[in-house]
Write a protein that holds these residues in place. Structure first.
Motif, mmCIF file in Angstrom:
data_model
loop_
_atom_site.group_PDB
_atom_site.id
_atom_site.type_symbol
_atom_site.label_atom_id
_atom_site.label_comp_id
_atom_site.label_asym_id
_atom_site.label_seq_id
_atom_site.Cartn_x
_atom_site.Cartn_y
_atom_site.Cartn_z
ATOM 1 N N HIS A 151 44.011 11.113 25.345
ATOM 2 C CA HIS A 151 44.304 12.017 26.454
ATOM 3 C C HIS A 151 45.807 12.198 26.648
ATOM 4 O O HIS A 151 46.276 13.310 26.927
ATOM 5 N N ASP A 152 46.561 11.126 26.480
ATOM 6 C CA ASP A 152 48.016 11.231 26.591
ATOM 7 C C ASP A 152 48.575 12.219 25.574
ATOM 8 O O ASP A 152 49.466 13.013 25.875
ATOM 9 N N HIS A 153 48.031 12.146 24.386
ATOM 10 C CA HIS A 153 48.521 13.034 23.333
ATOM 11 C C HIS A 153 48.250 14.490 23.684
ATOM 12 O O HIS A 153 49.094 15.362 23.456
ATOM 13 N N ILE A 154 47.106 14.745 24.239
ATOM 14 C CA ILE A 154 46.770 16.107 24.654
ATOM 15 C C ILE A 154 47.703 16.558 25.777
ATOM 16 O O ILE A 154 48.180 17.690 25.786
ATOM 17 N N HIS A 155 47.966 15.642 26.702
ATOM 18 C CA HIS A 155 48.884 15.978 27.790
ATOM 19 C C HIS A 155 50.244 16.369 27.231
ATOM 20 O O HIS A 155 50.829 17.374 27.624
ATOM 21 N N ARG A 156 50.732 15.562 26.316
ATOM 22 C CA ARG A 156 52.046 15.864 25.737
ATOM 23 C C ARG A 156 52.014 17.190 24.981
ATOM 24 O O ARG A 156 52.950 17.987 25.071
#
Lengths: 236, 236
Positions: A151-156
């Motif tokens: 999810h963090d990667h998608i946010h970034r």
DNA sequence: ATTTCAAATCTGATATATCAAGTTTCACAC
DNA sequence: GTGTGAAACTTGATATATCAGATTTGAAAT
């Protein structure tokens, strides 16, 4: 600017030490209270006494007041002028937090699908592959970590700082319950399928599909969580 | 419980006086700061000095600190431990706030379409009709009020307390700019068409259409606002 | 001129004190 | 028994004081 992190003889590509490493009393209180409220250790409507709380934490009322302001803005407590704060959290509140997260995560997935670059796509696929392995081997701890990474990667990739922050505040998963969920092979497989579908959609640049799959994932996994914590199903 | 609002000789259906009528110093500071930040009176990255701010407001630092905690949780400032708070607001932040509102309002519209009852439907149609009249007569003030009434009614119909609160925090319209927008007949008509489409979808119980029309409305009207305030178009 | 480093200063974090609104208690009148 | 109201008490709101980390300053060393 500070020079400590950029010594004249160094190459200067060190990251600045994140000020958030230093935990303040108010943050400790905030986190402790948030966790307590979210895991149901306070009754809805229960009054909070600042002085008593300060005594329990062994601190003064100043950081307590600040932590309460944060909780208030998060919507977990309500402040009545000159009458103190009361707890505002119940299963319906939790359901709405899931819906909020679904709405925001799907918006961010939509944007990520539009904005992700080739490096991001590769990294996303790599994360999905690690998830497949961890799912097959039943490594619950890795799955919990990978889930955050995913999810963090998608946010970034979405390049949305504000939305990412906002989503953080809709999070109320408890690590122990999360492990319980991930220990169930059926749940594990469902989550994997959803993650793969999301990753595919984003990597393919299909914003609408990314949005839809993300939303379904957040709502379904949220309902699973709710059904465990509150013994009841959420609905959309 | 208090008896003041339920005299023995009365019928008891008086509402309790809302404690929020009493404005505290911290709320005043919070609102003033929020408004100042949102209307661009601080530069992104600008440091805020608690003592100076307290002096400017003519109060002690205690309510200042509390107001800053609220702004921090709203994402408008960032607090660096032991180094103070800095402003975090720019046109990109504003764009994301619009996206957040679009995501949340469309979620709430979806639920409203599913949950509204016959009374709610009638009231919604009545509001839409008043909007038509105000649009035709060019009554900008009424339109501003009706706009709030319209969205509030949808929030209530959705029966979502948490989501409604969350949406409030994504609001950053300035009344004066709002009037400017509503004084333009073309803008006025666009907004009316969208409101009517949303009302129709919700009244028809068409959750997906309600969601879509609401989202388009929030994004488009938000972009109009941004283009005036920041002289630039947002994009989704 | 540049670097070093410790003292002075600034400022956020926390603690304590004070003030005032809200609540409770209880004697008293009806 | 019921209602009244003032005093006592509680507690949030605000002000002030203290502490400690961060930044700045400036003199000494190179």
């Amino acid at each position: 600017m500070a020079t400590a992190n950029q010594p004249t003889s160094g190459n200067g590509d060190f990251e600045k030490i994140d000020a958030s490493f230093q935990i303040t009393v108010r943050d400790h209180v905030h986190r402790a209270m948030r966790s307590a409220i979210i895991s149901g250790r306070f009754q809805p409507g229960q009054k909070i006494n600042e002085r008593k709380l300060a005594e329990q934490f062994g601190v003064s009322t100043t950081p307590i007041k600040e932590a309460l302001r944060q909780l208030e803005t998060e919507g977990l407590v309500e402040a009545l002028a000159r009458r103190g704060v009361v707890i505002r959290f119940s299963s319906s509140w939790a359901e709405e937090m899931i819906l909020a997260r679904a709405a925001l995560e799907s918006m961010i997935a939509h944007l990520a699908a539009k904005r992700i670059d080739e490096n991001g796509r590769e990294e996303l696929r790599a994360i999905a592959n690690r998830m497949k392995e961890a799912t097959a081997s039943g490594d619950a701890d890795s799955l919990i970590t990978l889930n955050e990474t995913f999810h963090d990667h998608i946010h970034r990739s979405s390049q949305c700082g504000y939305l990412a922050k906002l989503i953080e505040r809709q999070q109320f998963y408890d690590a122990s319950i999360r492990r319980v969920i991930h220990l169930d092979p059926t749940e594990r497989q469902k989550a994997l399928n959803e993650h793969v579908a999301i990753a595919d959609a984003i990597a393919a640049g299909d914003a609408d599909r990314a949005e839809r799959t993300m939303r379904d994932h957040v709502v379904r996994s949220g309902d699973t969580y709710l059904s465990i914590v509150f013994k009841k199903q959420g609905e959309i």
